[in-house]
Design an enzyme around this catalytic site. Structure first.
Site, mmCIF file in Angstrom:
data_model
loop_
_atom_site.group_PDB
_atom_site.id
_atom_site.type_symbol
_atom_site.label_atom_id
_atom_site.label_comp_id
_atom_site.label_asym_id
_atom_site.label_seq_id
_atom_site.Cartn_x
_atom_site.Cartn_y
_atom_site.Cartn_z
ATOM 1 N N HIS A 84 -21.646 4.100 8.533
ATOM 2 C CA HIS A 84 -20.813 5.163 9.101
ATOM 3 C C HIS A 84 -19.626 5.378 8.158
ATOM 4 O O HIS A 84 -19.163 4.427 7.512
ATOM 5 C CB HIS A 84 -20.327 4.669 10.472
ATOM 6 C CG HIS A 84 -19.664 5.710 11.316
ATOM 7 N ND1 HIS A 84 -18.337 6.042 11.144
ATOM 8 C CD2 HIS A 84 -20.113 6.444 12.355
ATOM 9 C CE1 HIS A 84 -18.023 6.962 12.052
ATOM 10 N NE2 HIS A 84 -19.078 7.223 12.797
ATOM 11 N N ASP A 161 -20.215 -3.833 11.639
ATOM 12 C CA ASP A 161 -19.911 -2.697 12.498
ATOM 13 C C ASP A 161 -20.903 -2.774 13.663
ATOM 14 O O ASP A 161 -22.074 -2.452 13.513
ATOM 15 C CB ASP A 161 -20.088 -1.401 11.695
ATOM 16 C CG ASP A 161 -20.115 -0.155 12.577
ATOM 17 O OD1 ASP A 161 -19.935 -0.274 13.807
ATOM 18 O OD2 ASP A 161 -20.327 0.945 12.029
ATOM 19 N N GLN A 164 -22.778 0.145 17.734
ATOM 20 C CA GLN A 164 -24.015 0.578 18.394
ATOM 21 C C GLN A 164 -24.789 -0.590 18.997
ATOM 22 O O GLN A 164 -25.833 -0.377 19.599
ATOM 23 C CB GLN A 164 -24.933 1.294 17.381
ATOM 24 C CG GLN A 164 -24.280 2.410 16.614
ATOM 25 C CD GLN A 164 -23.881 3.576 17.500
ATOM 26 O OE1 GLN A 164 -24.454 3.796 18.550
ATOM 27 N NE2 GLN A 164 -22.872 4.317 17.073
ATOM 28 N N LYS A 187 -17.751 3.648 23.632
ATOM 29 C CA LYS A 187 -19.212 3.527 23.621
ATOM 30 C C LYS A 187 -19.680 2.494 24.644
ATOM 31 O O LYS A 187 -20.868 2.309 24.853
ATOM 32 C CB LYS A 187 -19.695 3.127 22.228
ATOM 33 C CG LYS A 187 -19.493 4.219 21.188
ATOM 34 C CD LYS A 187 -20.164 3.865 19.876
ATOM 35 C CE LYS A 187 -20.221 5.039 18.935
ATOM 36 N NZ LYS A 187 -18.917 5.456 18.429
ATOM 37 N N CYS A 330 -21.438 11.461 10.753
ATOM 38 C CA CYS A 330 -20.543 10.593 9.964
ATOM 39 C C CYS A 330 -21.335 9.671 9.045
ATOM 40 O O CYS A 330 -20.972 8.520 8.833
ATOM 41 C CB CYS A 330 -19.625 9.768 10.863
ATOM 42 S SG CYS A 330 -18.644 10.774 11.962
#
Length: 375
Positions: A84, A161, A164, A187, A330
């Site tokens: 991202h 990261d 998700q 999220k 992104c």
């Protein structure tokens, strides 16, 4: 919502400062939220959790605080082409300031970041590896434990990261072993404007502050200051108190269902979305096919031959009331690697159903008919 409302209505006060009852109550609720985050990802200590404005700020914190003081000319930072922008741009800043070099890992023919290539890039020059846990475009999942053990062999740090993955599956930071991990509240069914950084305590203790101000100091003199221990060191000023408390409540909500249960349900739903989308003529889905062994996140980025993804998203929204995303998500480097400018993306969470997937497919077919008949 109620947690935010209660905070602002009944005990709206700053944390860690006042001696009075309202401040004490706000501090308790805020620190309780930190413990909830720590338990949720199985951190060794709640002091390893730093509240930030979002995952992007958490990555910037590591880049400025750890990166600027530990990287020098010729050092290497390894990323994948599927990162991202928020995991790329801060490291570009650091690279420009320090002379450290960015190296990118490409994709395999299954359209998954190439872990063998990543291993091949690791050397004594590698100082940090910056990787996603689950890709927001490809839906693929990286073997973080394997990446960490290989990176550790050359003495490199790893930043994950996990935006998700944390909202969709059990994530155990002690098992993963990464030095840093970031995620975002919005999220996770929580409020916007708050996210967190998890960092190993000894590394956080060795890092310089990212922002200066109240709360992050021990003692302030005219020409210098001493800094508080983590997490306070990295939480200058008044934090997003209500939002952090809201995130804690969102974690209670997710935990009530159980992350393993959410994960199992989403695996089935994600495969259903993938299979259903394959049945649409002229559709190209990006990323790996779902299989028994490999997890695929419940999202599909796709394109339809000779139809612009933005047109698809617009008509689906206007005529069918179905919200999907279109654009580069992104992840421009990834889109260039795939040879496209943009894609459409349908994403699911545990509150979605097979009926909704059917409605999406039905709407998509109608939308494609509408757009291709008007050409």
């Amino acid at each position: 919502m109620k947690a935010l409302d209660d905070y602002y209505r009944f005990y709206n006060s700053n944390v860690h400062r006042g001696i009075h009852a309202l401040s004490a109550k706000a501090t308790d609720a805020y620190e309780s939220a930190r413990r909830k985050v720590a338990n949720f990802i199985n951190a060794a200590d709640s002091r390893e959790i730093i509240f930030t404005r979002n995952a992007t700020e958490a990555i910037n914190l590591v880049a400025y605080s750890w990166g600027l003081s530990n990287l020098k000319q010729g050092d290497e930072i390894i990323l994948t082409v599927a990162e991202h922008h928020s995991a790329i741009v801060p490291w570009q800043f650091v690279s420009q300031k320090t002379g450290a070099v960015l190296k990118y890992v490409g994709l395999t023919k299954e359209e998954v970041p190439d872990i063998e290539q990543l291993k091949g890039l690791l050397s004594s020059k590698t100082k940090i590896v910056v990787v996603h846990h689950v890709s927001n475009v490809l839906g693929s999942m990286l073997p973080i434990e394997e990446v960490v053990s290989c990176a550790n062999k050359v003495g490199a740090k790893v930043l994950v990261d996990a935006c998700q993955s944390v909202p969709h599956m059990p994530v155990d930071v002690q098992k993963l072993g990464a030095d840093f991990l970031v995620a975002s509240s919005h999220k996770m069914c929580g409020p916007t404007g708050v996210g967190f950084l998890h960092g190993k305590f000894e590394i956080l203790s060795s890092m310089e502050p990212f922002l200066g101000g109240g709360e992050m100091i021990a003692d302030v003199f005219e020409d210098k200051s001493t800094y508080a221990e983590p997490p306070s060191r990295f939480e200058a000023g008044t934090p997003a108190i209500g939002e952090a408390i809201g995130l804690g409540v969102a974690i209670d909500y997710l935990s009530h269902f159980g992350m393993q249960r959410i994960h199992e349900y989403e695996k089935v739903l994600g495969s259903y979305l993938y299979e259903s989308l394959l049945s649409v003529p002229n559709v190209r889905i990006y990323g790996p096919a779902p299989s028994a062994s490999d997890h695929r996140a419940p999202l599909c980025s796709f394109n339809v031959e000779n139809v612009h993804p933005t047109d698809i998203a617009e008509i689906l929204d206007l005529q069918h009331g179905i919200a999907i995303r279109s654009g580069h998500h992104c992840a421009q480097i990834l889109h260039r690697t795939l040879g496209i400018n943009a894609s459409a993306r349908a994403s699911l969470h545990f509150y979605n159903t097979k009926e909704e997937v059917d409605a999406f497919i039905h709407g998509l077919k109608a939308t494609i008919d509408f757009l291709t008949s008007h050409h």
